[in-house]
Each structure stands twice: as C-alpha cells, then as structure tokens.
Design a protein around this motif. Structure first.
Motif, short mmCIF file in Angstrom:
data_model
loop_
_atom_site.label_atom_id
_atom_site.label_comp_id
_atom_site.label_asym_id
_atom_site.label_seq_id
_atom_site.Cartn_x
_atom_site.Cartn_y
_atom_site.Cartn_z
N PHE A 1 1.80 18.76 -6.59
CA PHE A 1 0.75 19.18 -7.53
C PHE A 1 -0.63 19.11 -6.88
O PHE A 1 -1.46 20.01 -7.05
N GLY B 1 -1.33 22.68 -7.11
CA GLY B 1 -1.69 22.86 -8.52
C GLY B 1 -0.46 23.05 -9.39
O GLY B 1 0.67 22.92 -8.92
N GLU C 1 -10.04 31.02 -10.26
CA GLU C 1 -9.30 30.07 -11.11
C GLU C 1 -10.28 29.14 -11.81
O GLU C 1 -11.38 28.89 -11.31
N THR D 1 0.70 27.60 -20.66
CA THR D 1 0.84 26.28 -20.04
C THR D 1 0.94 25.20 -21.12
O THR D 1 1.62 24.18 -20.93
N SER E 1 -4.74 19.72 -16.76
CA SER E 1 -3.86 19.84 -15.60
C SER E 1 -4.15 21.10 -14.81
O SER E 1 -4.05 21.11 -13.58
N MET E 2 -4.57 22.17 -15.50
CA MET E 2 -4.94 23.38 -14.76
C MET E 2 -6.19 23.14 -13.92
O MET E 2 -6.25 23.52 -12.75
N ALA F 1 -7.38 20.26 -12.82
CA ALA F 1 -7.11 19.29 -11.75
C ALA F 1 -6.32 19.92 -10.61
O ALA F 1 -6.43 19.49 -9.46
N GLY F 2 -5.52 20.93 -10.92
CA GLY F 2 -4.71 21.57 -9.89
C GLY F 2 -5.42 22.71 -9.17
O GLY F 2 -4.91 23.22 -8.18
#
Lengths: 168, 324
Positions: A67, A71, B12, B33, B319-320, B322-323
């Motif tokens: 991850f 991501g 992004e 997501t 989470s998007m 952070a990634g």
C-alpha cells in the motif's frame, strides 16, 4: 520446473484440482475465492464438488503489503464471507500462486473474521518465485515463468476459463 | 490553466479541500472505494491495516462532536493513530497562529490533518503552506471551513443518494433551508452538478439564500424556490439543511415557529414529493424547526444510514489520499 511451450488448458486443470480435493471435502468445508480469478474457480469448484457451505469471496486490497508503494488498488470489491469463520474448515482458492504475498494478506484478513479450525490452499498453477514460506495444499500444475511475465486467468462471455501470459 | 490544488501531478487526489472542480470520475472512484469499506463495519474485527503506523491529527479549531467522532472512527478502522486536538480551547487561545500550530504538529511526524475551521479557506492555507515548505507528503482533509465547504459531508450525501437511487442523471433533488450559512449546501450542489443531476432545486426564504446561488447553477440546472410546496413537487430526494442558530446574526428570521410553518418538512409537505422520495439531513437536527419528528423518524428518512455511510466514505477518502 518445466518452461512452458504451450499453456495448459484451464478447464482441464480445474478438473484435476477438483479430483485432488474431493477426498478431503466434508460437509463442514467452505470455499473462499480470492478476487478475481480465484472467485471464478471457486464458483466452479463449489458446484462441481457439491459444497454445502455457502461460497465466500475476498478482496485482499486492504491487507496488501505494498500500500505504501502503490496506494489503494483500484476497483476493490467488498469481501463476502457468508458463514461463520470460527472453527470452520476453509479452502482458499486462487488462480496463480507466485510470491505468496496475496495468500499472506488473505490469511490475515480471514483471521479478522474469526479463528478457523484449518485453512487449505487450492490453486490452478504454481509458477514458483515464492518470497514467503507458503505452499499450496492442492495444485495440479507447476510452471516456470520469467519474472518479466505475468500469468493471468481470463473468463470469456461463455464462462470458459483460459490462461494467458503477458509481458510486464 | 492552473492545476486543481487538491490533485498531485498524476491527477490523483492528494488533499480533499472542496468538491468544486472534482470530476465525475474521481467522485465515482471515491464511492466505489467506499463500498468495500462499508462491509468492514459488519465484521467481527472492524479494522483493516491500511494506515497502520500513520498519524492522523484531527485539528478542530471549531467545535464539532459528531464530525470529529466519525473521522476518528474512520481513521481508527484504518488502524491509524488518531490524535484529537480541540484547538479552540488550547494554543489558539494562547495566541499561537494557525501556521505555527501546523508547523509544530508537522514536526511531530503527522501524516494527515483533518481540519475544521471557522474561517473559509483555512485548510487550503495549510495545504499551501506545507507545499511551500516541502512537506506536501502531509495530506489535508477539510472537515468544514467557514461557509466554504464540507466535502466529506457532500460525498457521503452523494453516496447515500447513489445507494438508494442508483442513477444520478434522472433525478430531481431539492436542497432546503439555510443555504446562506451552509458549507454543506455548497458541497452538495457542486457534487450534484458534477454527477449530472439534471435538476437541483434550492428552497428557502430570500434572507437565507446567498445572492450568488443562481450563478452556482452553471448550466441552468439550478432552480430557486421560495415556496416550499412548489419546490417539493415531484422531487426524488429532499436534502434538509440545519437552521444554523449559532451563525444567525440578527433578524434574518422572524421566529423558529414561523420558519417551521413555511420551511419545516412535515408529512403533509413531503407528500408532494415522489412516493419513493428519500429524506436526508446532515445532522444535528432541530426537530420542530426544520424537520418534523414524524418525517425524521419516518419511512422516507435515510438520516441514520447517512451517518453509517459517512464512516465508509471517510475511510475511502483517507485511504485514497494516503496512498496517492
């Protein structure tokens, strides 16, 4: 391992896999397919082996170890485990066993649902290249492929499965 | 054209500051997501390890129990370490500037700031400051700034509509109440238009509709109504707004009772909407002022599912970011 001259027939491999699993299936055995290829195989095995427990599926995206590098995987599906994991005999089903990292993620995810009595692993193809101490319980085909290649399972509109090699 | 400051060079999402300017594709990716995260809440262990070892700071310069709690739950279900700071009661009252506070927390190895601030633009200011000082690996989530935006509320509202109505392009949606003070309404309207809702109706008294609201309509899909009964006719979705008593300076309204009479959602007014209409409210509700209890607790209400979806949507956003 032999280098492939032509790719094995996926339907034939499924038949061999089912034959190998059959003696160990009990009324308590449950199947969980890993998205996406593993789910297709698990659906077929579930019918073929007359599994009594409902079919489960998992997407390991939330448990992957890359991850921070890559991501969140796009197109992540919800996991669906419609039986009690606590004390169950579970067979994880996937198409290709490679580094073992997907299976590590799947094991971690399963334990967040409960403590299974036993987990086995059924795959169509083992292509070597393991990076973790993980082995399949049942695997009808070993196939050596260079790291530059990806082996994928595909399903056509008539639900026929086939293997394909692509260059990365 | 300058780049949307929320997006990185790959297009992004790096920060979530406003829904304005976000494409339908990015919005759909957030909803897609969020769906698997909704399933996580039904597990024995309601936690996935995605943000393990990451530090999420909830920076609340303005009080909010509910929003802070849902961000906290979302971050904890992603296995992040969560630090809550109610700054209205600490450093700021000792005179520390916003950016000094941010610098100090960044020096504590923060990975994400969830920011609520009474001033419009504060989260953007923080993001700019971090980028200018080479710390743009720290992600910013706007949890409500002034009258500007409340993007995660807008997202969870859209997720709720998608859940019940599936296709945005056939809907008539009403946004009712105090639009003047509402950052929620701004985020909702931007998102509804980006998602292709053909008719968005804003309903409220003249004193509570911002003068620029019609311009927000862009392609003419926005219609303004002062008569609630007229505005609710045949709508698929009724999005109620909270009457913001604490922001109400002076004589914008005669009395709460009179407001309820004209703009409170009662079963009788709701009957003018489609028979399968859904009723939404961002909370906290003022029962008997903008919404009747019979509606809030009735069969059309999806107000509590909104809260549940809000956690999954915030998990998806965090989470998007952070990634990326």
């Amino acid at each position: 391992m032999p280098m492939p001259t032509h790719l094995p027939d996926a339907a034939e491999l499924c038949t061999h896999l089912a034959a190998a699993m059959r003696p160990e299936i009990t009324p308590q055995t449950a199947l969980i397919g890993i998205h996406t290829g593993g789910v297709w195989i698990a659906e077929w095995l579930h019918r073929e082996l007359g599994i009594q427990q409902p079919l489960g599926s998992i997407d390991v995206a939330f448990y992957r170890d890359d991850f921070n590098q890559r991501g969140l995987h796009k197109g992540t599906k919800a996991s669906n485990i419609p039986f009690d994991v606590e004390g169950a005999h579970i067979v994880i089903v996937d198409d290709v066993l490679y580094t073992g990292r997907t299976i590590r993620a799947a094991l971690n995810e399963l334990f967040d649902y409960g403590r299974p009595a036993r987990i086995d692993l059924a795959v169509l193809v083992d292509r070597g290249g393991r990076e973790l101490p993980i082995a399949a319980t049942w695997c009808p085909q070993a196939l050596a492929l260079p790291a530059s290649q990806t082996l994928v399972l595909e399903r056509d509109d008539a639900a026929r499965l086939s293997l394909r090699v692509t260059e990365k | 054209m300058t780049r949307n400051p929320q997006l990185n060079k790959h297009g992004e999402l790096q920060h979530l500051i406003t829904l304005e300017g976000l494409s339908r594709e990015i919005l759909a990716a957030i909803f897609d997501t969020a769906e698997p995260f909704a399933e996580v809440a039904e597990r024995e262990i309601k936690k996935v390890p995605l943000l393990r070892g990451k530090s999420v700071f909830n920076l609340f310069f303005e009080n909010s129990t509910r929003t802070r709690t849902t961000f906290e739950i979302a971050a904890k279900r992603l296995s992040a370490d969560v630090i809550n700071l109610n700054i209205s009661t600490s450093s700021a009252s000792k005179g520390e500037s916003l950016l000094d506070t941010v610098d100090n927390l960044a020096a504590m190895q923060a990975d994400m700031f969830v920011v609520r601030h009474a001033s419009s633009g504060a989260p953007y200011l923080i993001a700019q400051h971090l980028a200018a000082t080479g710390r743009d690996h720290i992600h910013i989530v706007n949890a409500g700034d002034g009258r500007h935006a409340h993007p995660t509320q807008g997202l969870l509202d859209m997720y709720t509509i998608r859940h019940y109505k599936k296709d945005f392009t056939r809907l008539t949606v009403a946004v009712v109440g105090d639009l003047l003070h509402s950052r929620v309404a701004r985020s909702q309207i931007h998102a509804l238009q980006a998602l292709g809702v053909p008719e968005v109706r804003v309903i409220g008294p003249r004193t509570l509709l911002p003068t620029g609201v019609v311009e927000m309509g862009g392609r003419g899909s926005l219609r303004v109504f002062h008569d609630m009964r007229e505005g609710l006719k045949g709508v698929d979705v009724v999005m109620m707004l909270r009457l913001q008593n604490e922001r109400m300076a002076g004589a914008l309204l005669p009395s709460p009772q009179e407001y309820f009479k004209y703009y409170g959602l009662t079963p009788e007014k709701l009957a003018l909407a489609k028979p399968d209409a859904i009723v939404m409210h961002p909370g906290p509700m003022n029962r008997g002022i903008e919404i009747d209890s019979a509606v809030a607790d009735g069969a059309h209400s999806v107000i509590l599912p909104q809260v549940t979806f809000g956690i999954a949507v915030r998990m998806a956003v965090m989470s998007m970011l952070a990634g990326n």
